[in-house]
Design a protein around this motif. Structure first.
Motif, mmCIF file in Angstrom:
data_model
loop_
_atom_site.group_PDB
_atom_site.id
_atom_site.type_symbol
_atom_site.label_atom_id
_atom_site.label_comp_id
_atom_site.label_asym_id
_atom_site.label_seq_id
_atom_site.Cartn_x
_atom_site.Cartn_y
_atom_site.Cartn_z
ATOM 1 N N GLN A 1 0.819 -1.214 0.000
ATOM 2 C CA GLN A 1 0.000 0.000 0.000
ATOM 3 C C GLN A 1 0.852 1.264 0.000
ATOM 4 O OE1 GLN A 1 -3.147 -0.122 -0.581
ATOM 5 N NE2 GLN A 1 -3.477 2.056 -0.434
ATOM 6 N N GLN A 2 1.967 1.271 0.703
ATOM 7 C CA GLN A 2 2.827 2.458 0.751
ATOM 8 C C GLN A 2 3.430 2.745 -0.622
ATOM 9 O OE1 GLN A 2 2.701 0.076 3.059
ATOM 10 N NE2 GLN A 2 3.094 0.889 5.097
ATOM 11 N N ILE A 3 3.818 1.712 -1.342
ATOM 12 C CA ILE A 3 4.364 1.906 -2.689
ATOM 13 C C ILE A 3 3.281 2.472 -3.611
ATOM 14 C CG2 ILE A 3 5.293 0.721 -4.734
ATOM 15 C CD1 ILE A 3 7.329 1.004 -2.448
ATOM 16 N N ARG A 4 2.067 1.969 -3.481
ATOM 17 C CA ARG A 4 0.955 2.515 -4.288
ATOM 18 C C ARG A 4 0.673 3.970 -3.913
ATOM 19 N NH1 ARG A 4 -0.742 -2.845 -3.904
ATOM 20 N NH2 ARG A 4 -2.036 -2.528 -2.084
ATOM 21 N N ARG A 5 0.826 4.306 -2.634
ATOM 22 C CA ARG A 5 0.631 5.694 -2.196
ATOM 23 C C ARG A 5 1.678 6.601 -2.829
ATOM 24 N NH1 ARG A 5 3.101 8.080 2.194
ATOM 25 N NH2 ARG A 5 3.788 6.011 2.765
ATOM 26 N N VAL A 6 2.931 6.164 -2.841
ATOM 27 C CA VAL A 6 4.001 6.939 -3.471
ATOM 28 C C VAL A 6 3.739 7.061 -4.971
ATOM 29 C CG1 VAL A 6 6.476 6.986 -3.992
ATOM 30 C CG2 VAL A 6 5.696 6.335 -1.696
ATOM 31 N N LEU A 7 3.267 5.980 -5.590
ATOM 32 C CA LEU A 7 2.939 6.010 -7.009
ATOM 33 C C LEU A 7 1.879 7.075 -7.291
ATOM 34 C CD1 LEU A 7 2.465 2.963 -9.296
ATOM 35 C CD2 LEU A 7 0.882 4.837 -9.397
ATOM 36 N N ARG A 8 0.821 7.094 -6.488
ATOM 37 C CA ARG A 8 -0.241 8.101 -6.679
ATOM 38 C C ARG A 8 0.302 9.515 -6.465
ATOM 39 N NH1 ARG A 8 -3.100 4.029 -4.005
ATOM 40 N NH2 ARG A 8 -2.943 5.085 -2.007
ATOM 41 N N ALA A 9 1.156 9.674 -5.477
ATOM 42 C CA ALA A 9 1.748 10.998 -5.227
ATOM 43 C C ALA A 9 2.585 11.444 -6.419
ATOM 44 C CB ALA A 9 2.600 10.965 -3.954
ATOM 45 N N ASP A 10 3.321 10.513 -7.023
ATOM 46 C CA ASP A 10 4.128 10.869 -8.187
ATOM 47 C C ASP A 10 3.253 11.215 -9.389
ATOM 48 O OD1 ASP A 10 6.508 10.708 -6.871
ATOM 49 O OD2 ASP A 10 7.343 9.102 -8.102
ATOM 50 N N VAL A 11 2.140 10.530 -9.550
ATOM 51 C CA VAL A 11 1.221 10.872 -10.646
ATOM 52 C C VAL A 11 0.695 12.297 -10.456
ATOM 53 C CG1 VAL A 11 -1.015 10.346 -11.692
ATOM 54 C CG2 VAL A 11 0.597 8.497 -11.219
ATOM 55 N N VAL A 12 0.274 12.627 -9.242
ATOM 56 C CA VAL A 12 -0.215 13.978 -8.953
ATOM 57 C C VAL A 12 0.902 15.005 -9.163
ATOM 58 C CG1 VAL A 12 -1.101 15.506 -7.132
ATOM 59 C CG2 VAL A 12 -2.032 13.193 -7.396
ATOM 60 N N ALA A 13 2.104 14.673 -8.700
ATOM 61 C CA ALA A 13 3.242 15.578 -8.877
ATOM 62 C C ALA A 13 3.579 15.763 -10.356
ATOM 63 C CB ALA A 13 4.455 15.068 -8.103
ATOM 64 N N LEU A 14 3.458 14.695 -11.145
ATOM 65 C CA LEU A 14 3.696 14.807 -12.586
ATOM 66 C C LEU A 14 2.689 15.745 -13.247
ATOM 67 C CD1 LEU A 14 4.665 11.193 -13.661
ATOM 68 C CD2 LEU A 14 5.929 13.281 -14.223
ATOM 69 N N VAL A 15 1.448 15.680 -12.809
ATOM 70 C CA VAL A 15 0.442 16.606 -13.336
ATOM 71 C C VAL A 15 0.832 18.044 -12.980
ATOM 72 C CG1 VAL A 15 -1.975 17.346 -13.147
ATOM 73 C CG2 VAL A 15 -1.412 14.911 -13.351
ATOM 74 N N GLY A 16 1.242 18.271 -11.737
ATOM 75 C CA GLY A 16 1.683 19.607 -11.329
ATOM 76 C C GLY A 16 2.900 20.069 -12.097
ATOM 77 N N LEU A 17 3.824 19.148 -12.337
ATOM 78 C CA LEU A 17 5.025 19.478 -13.097
ATOM 79 C C LEU A 17 4.670 19.818 -14.542
ATOM 80 C CD1 LEU A 17 8.138 19.587 -12.887
ATOM 81 C CD2 LEU A 17 8.150 17.212 -13.667
ATOM 82 N N GLY A 18 3.783 19.050 -15.121
ATOM 83 C CA GLY A 18 3.317 19.335 -16.485
ATOM 84 C C GLY A 18 2.618 20.676 -16.574
ATOM 85 N N ALA A 19 1.808 20.978 -15.564
ATOM 86 C CA ALA A 19 1.125 22.266 -15.533
ATOM 87 C C ALA A 19 2.118 23.405 -15.428
ATOM 88 C CB ALA A 19 0.122 22.307 -14.374
ATOM 89 N N ALA A 20 3.116 23.245 -14.578
ATOM 90 C CA ALA A 20 4.154 24.284 -14.442
ATOM 91 C C ALA A 20 4.882 24.482 -15.757
ATOM 92 C CB ALA A 20 5.149 23.903 -13.336
ATOM 93 N N GLY A 21 5.249 23.380 -16.409
ATOM 94 C CA GLY A 21 5.939 23.469 -17.685
ATOM 95 C C GLY A 21 5.086 24.147 -18.744
ATOM 96 N N ALA A 22 3.816 23.797 -18.779
ATOM 97 C CA ALA A 22 2.914 24.398 -19.766
ATOM 98 C C ALA A 22 2.740 25.892 -19.498
ATOM 99 C CB ALA A 22 1.563 23.694 -19.732
ATOM 100 N N LEU A 23 2.600 26.262 -18.232
ATOM 101 C CA LEU A 23 2.441 27.679 -17.894
ATOM 102 C C LEU A 23 3.703 28.477 -18.260
ATOM 103 C CD1 LEU A 23 0.693 27.393 -14.426
ATOM 104 C CD2 LEU A 23 -0.316 28.268 -16.542
ATOM 105 N N LEU A 24 4.846 27.899 -18.004
ATOM 106 C CA LEU A 24 6.094 28.588 -18.303
ATOM 107 C C LEU A 24 6.361 28.682 -19.803
ATOM 108 C CD1 LEU A 24 8.269 27.084 -15.457
ATOM 109 C CD2 LEU A 24 7.512 29.464 -15.651
#
Length: 123
Positions: free
Chosen positions: A98-121
């Motif tokens: 479950q902890q690995i799946r939690r980290v996986l979900r956090a990375d997916v959310v972080a990737l969306v944020g990173l993509g948004a930052a890149g797109a905005l910039l």
């Protein structure tokens, strides 16, 4: 709020998400909390501590890139490769806890944020 402020905020937040596992480099006992594993093998301990340092470097790079524009592209690319590889590996591995799946979900959310930052910039 300006686009630049939103993008900088996203870079800092995603940087913090990436840097947070760096604590494992100093406290191996934290691997139990972070990943749900006990580390008794010294070789595995070395690998996990080294991984923690690399994640901290990626996170710190993102945070610095929020304020040093010349570092943004390399930092965003490095973070995207790091998080995408984790998502791919953890997502394709059967029997992860479950902890690995939690980290996986956090990375997916972080990737969306990173993509948004890149797109905005880029706009």
């Amino acid at each position: 709020m300006s686009i630049e402020i939103v993008a900088v905020t996203l870079l800092v937040v995603v940087g913090l998400v990436n840097a947070a596992p760096g604590v494992v480099a100093f406290s191996v006992a934290r691997t139990r909390v972070a990943y749900g594993v006990d580390v008794d093998d010294p070789v595995l301990t070395v690998l996990l501590r080294h991984r923690a340092v690399l994640l901290a470097i990626v996170g710190i790079g993102l945070i610095v890139s929020a304020f040093v524009t010349s570092m943004r592209v390399p930092a965003i690319v490095a973070a995207a490769v790091s998080m995408t590889s984790y998502v791919a590996i953890a997502g394709s591995t059967k029997g992860v806890n479950q902890q690995i799946r939690r980290v996986l979900r956090a990375d997916v959310v972080a990737l969306v944020g990173l993509g948004a930052a890149g797109a905005l910039l880029a706009s």
